[in-house]
Design a protein around this motif. Structure first.
Motif, PDB file in Angstrom:
ATOM      1  N   ASN A 106       0.835  -1.222   0.000  1.00 44.07           N
ATOM      2  CA  ASN A 106       0.000   0.000   0.000  1.00 44.07           C
ATOM      3  C   ASN A 106       0.863   1.263   0.000  1.00 44.07           C
ATOM      4  O   ASN A 106       0.525   2.268  -0.630  1.00 44.07           O
ATOM      5  N   PHE A 107       1.955   1.193   0.747  1.00 46.33           N
ATOM      6  CA  PHE A 107       2.871   2.332   0.853  1.00 46.33           C
ATOM      7  C   PHE A 107       3.556   2.556  -0.506  1.00 46.33           C
ATOM      8  O   PHE A 107       3.619   3.686  -1.009  1.00 46.33           O
ATOM      9  N   LEU A 129      11.683  17.280  13.942  1.00 47.70           N
ATOM     10  CA  LEU A 129      10.918  17.250  12.697  1.00 47.70           C
ATOM     11  C   LEU A 129      10.912  15.851  12.116  1.00 47.70           C
ATOM     12  O   LEU A 129      11.905  15.133  12.174  1.00 47.70           O
ATOM     13  N   SER A 130       9.801  15.477  11.535  1.00 43.51           N
ATOM     14  CA  SER A 130       9.707  14.157  10.915  1.00 43.51           C
ATOM     15  C   SER A 130       8.837  14.281   9.664  1.00 43.51           C
ATOM     16  O   SER A 130       7.691  14.727   9.738  1.00 43.51           O
ATOM     17  N   ARG A 131       9.401  13.888   8.488  1.00 44.83           N
ATOM     18  CA  ARG A 131       8.638  14.014   7.249  1.00 44.83           C
ATOM     19  C   ARG A 131       8.051  12.660   6.864  1.00 44.83           C
ATOM     20  O   ARG A 131       8.756  11.648   6.851  1.00 44.83           O
ATOM     21  N   ALA A 132       6.753  12.667   6.554  1.00 45.92           N
ATOM     22  CA  ALA A 132       6.055  11.431   6.193  1.00 45.92           C
ATOM     23  C   ALA A 132       4.994  11.745   5.149  1.00 45.92           C
ATOM     24  O   ALA A 132       4.692  12.905   4.871  1.00 45.92           O
ATOM     25  N   MET A 133       4.421  10.677   4.572  1.00 47.26           N
ATOM     26  CA  MET A 133       3.314  10.855   3.640  1.00 47.26           C
ATOM     27  C   MET A 133       2.146  11.523   4.379  1.00 47.26           C
ATOM     28  O   MET A 133       1.937  11.282   5.568  1.00 47.26           O
ATOM     29  N   ARG A 169       2.851   1.128  11.596  1.00 46.91           N
ATOM     30  CA  ARG A 169       1.521   0.936  10.972  1.00 46.91           C
ATOM     31  C   ARG A 169       1.523   1.364   9.511  1.00 46.91           C
ATOM     32  O   ARG A 169       0.988   0.687   8.644  1.00 46.91           O
ATOM     33  N   GLY A 170       2.146   2.520   9.249  1.00 53.09           N
ATOM     34  CA  GLY A 170       2.157   3.033   7.882  1.00 53.09           C
ATOM     35  C   GLY A 170       3.079   2.248   6.973  1.00 53.09           C
ATOM     36  O   GLY A 170       2.699   1.845   5.877  1.00 53.09           O
ATOM     37  N   MET A 172       4.898  -0.758   7.522  1.00 48.50           N
ATOM     38  CA  MET A 172       4.923  -2.226   7.481  1.00 48.50           C
ATOM     39  C   MET A 172       3.533  -2.840   7.352  1.00 48.50           C
ATOM     40  O   MET A 172       3.377  -3.916   6.799  1.00 48.50           O
ATOM     41  N   GLU A 173       2.516  -2.147   7.913  1.00 51.27           N
ATOM     42  CA  GLU A 173       1.160  -2.691   7.814  1.00 51.27           C
ATOM     43  C   GLU A 173       0.346  -2.026   6.705  1.00 51.27           C
ATOM     44  O   GLU A 173      -0.788  -2.420   6.434  1.00 51.27           O
ATOM     45  N   GLY A 174       0.905  -0.988   6.104  1.00 53.61           N
ATOM     46  CA  GLY A 174       0.250  -0.342   4.965  1.00 53.61           C
ATOM     47  C   GLY A 174      -0.982   0.467   5.332  1.00 53.61           C
ATOM     48  O   GLY A 174      -1.857   0.671   4.482  1.00 53.61           O
ATOM     49  N   ASP A 175      -1.038   0.955   6.578  1.00 52.37           N
ATOM     50  CA  ASP A 175      -2.184   1.770   6.991  1.00 52.37           C
ATOM     51  C   ASP A 175      -1.952   3.217   6.520  1.00 52.37           C
ATOM     52  O   ASP A 175      -1.233   3.996   7.167  1.00 52.37           O
ATOM     53  N   MET A 176      -2.574   3.563   5.396  1.00 49.55           N
ATOM     54  CA  MET A 176      -2.375   4.891   4.812  1.00 49.55           C
ATOM     55  C   MET A 176      -3.381   5.902   5.385  1.00 49.55           C
ATOM     56  O   MET A 176      -3.505   7.015   4.869  1.00 49.55           O
ATOM     57  N   VAL A 177      -4.071   5.519   6.450  1.00 51.21           N
ATOM     58  CA  VAL A 177      -5.003   6.435   7.104  1.00 51.21           C
ATOM     59  C   VAL A 177      -4.479   6.814   8.504  1.00 51.21           C
ATOM     60  O   VAL A 177      -4.229   7.983   8.782  1.00 51.21           O
ATOM     61  N   ARG A 178      -4.261   5.814   9.348  1.00 50.75           N
ATOM     62  CA  ARG A 178      -3.797   6.087  10.710  1.00 50.75           C
ATOM     63  C   ARG A 178      -2.307   5.802  10.901  1.00 50.75           C
ATOM     64  O   ARG A 178      -1.810   5.695  12.025  1.00 50.75           O
ATOM     65  N   GLY A 179      -1.586   5.651   9.801  1.00 53.49           N
ATOM     66  CA  GLY A 179      -0.145   5.414   9.871  1.00 53.49           C
ATOM     67  C   GLY A 179       0.657   6.674   9.593  1.00 53.49           C
ATOM     68  O   GLY A 179       0.106   7.696   9.184  1.00 53.49           O
ATOM     69  N   GLU A 180       1.978   6.575   9.845  1.00 52.77           N
ATOM     70  CA  GLU A 180       2.894   7.693   9.579  1.00 52.77           C
ATOM     71  C   GLU A 180       4.055   7.155   8.726  1.00 52.77           C
ATOM     72  O   GLU A 180       5.166   6.985   9.217  1.00 52.77           O
TER      73      GLU A 180
END
Ligand code: FMN
Length: 217
Positions: A106-107, A129-133, A169-170, A172-180
């Motif tokens: 998903n990522f 600072l941390s940059r993510a999708m 979550r973002g 490794m689990e591909g959670d593109m909603v509640r992940g970072e």
């Protein structure tokens, strides 16, 4: 720490975000300096210097070889880094959408579908600072940062079960909603999932084509 690594016969690369850090790394005896600009994925230096400014400033200040990192995902970025005085590049985001990379499909899909405004910087209110999708979760963090609600940011980040934080979550689990899912601005330049070998080959071949084009003028 650097001395210990050097005594063990290791080559030491140190990532910096400003000239002061680069000079300190040089004094500590590192072999090579990586200048990572604000465009990069993951944790960032709070000075927010861009690769375009950071690299030449550090190149002018130190005697060591410098690599450029942050925002580089294709041949144009590689040649720009050379023009800035770097002797090579460190690419991270470009390798996320490769067959070999173990992040969730998903990522990878989100990366190849993304554009220039796909990422967001979070955790400013915590002084880091941390940059993510951009996801629902990272946009919520950004909104809390804007309000200076550091305690709420901390609470949101701490709410995950141990070993399953929002990055996990973002990524490794591909959670593109509640992940970072940590990623840099350069995802805008990644258009297909391919092998890591092809990423490198395409960058090198593209650079050669650009140089050949310059020679014809
Ligand atoms: C998912 C992800 C995880 C990263 N983790 C680390 C890390 O643990 N330590 C580190 O020094 N840099 C880390 N980085 C930064 C990379 O080593 C590299 O410097 C950066 O990705 C370069 O910028 P780019 O993302 O624009 O290519 C990470 C980057 C990404 C995208």
């Amino acid at each position: 720490m650097t001395r210990k690594f050097k005594d063990a016969g290791l080559t030491v690369l140190h990532v910096v975000g400003n000239v002061k850090q680069a000079l300190a790394a040089q004094d500590a005896g590192v072999d090579l300096i990586v200048c990572e600009g604000y465009e990069a994925g993951g944790v960032e230096n709070p000075d927010e210097l861009t690769t375009m400014v950071l690299v030449p400033c550090v190149v002018d200040a130190v005697k060591l070889p410098v690599l450029a990192a942050g925002g580089i995902a294709d041949a144009r970025g590689l040649l720009a880094a050379f023009a800035l005085g770097a002797e090579g590049v460190q690419m991270g985001s470009a390798f996320l959408a490769t067959h070999e990379c173990h992040v969730h499909a998903n990522f990878k899909d989100a990366i190849v579908r993304s554009g220039d405004t796909a990422t967001v910087m979070t955790q400013r209110s915590l002084g880091r600072l941390s940059r993510a999708m951009k996801t629902e979760f990272t946009l919520e963090l950004q909104e809390l940062d804007r309000r200076g609600a550091a305690d709420e940011v901390k609470a949101l980040l701490a709410a995950s079960p141990p070993g399953k934080d929002a990055q996990y979550r973002g990524q490794m689990e591909g959670d593109m909603v509640r992940g970072e899912p940590a990623a840099g601005q350069a995802v805008a330049l990644v258009r297909e999932i391919k092998s890591a070998t092809d990423v490198v080959r395409d960058v090198m071949a593209g650079a050669q084509r650009i140089i050949d084009g310059w020679r014809q003028h």
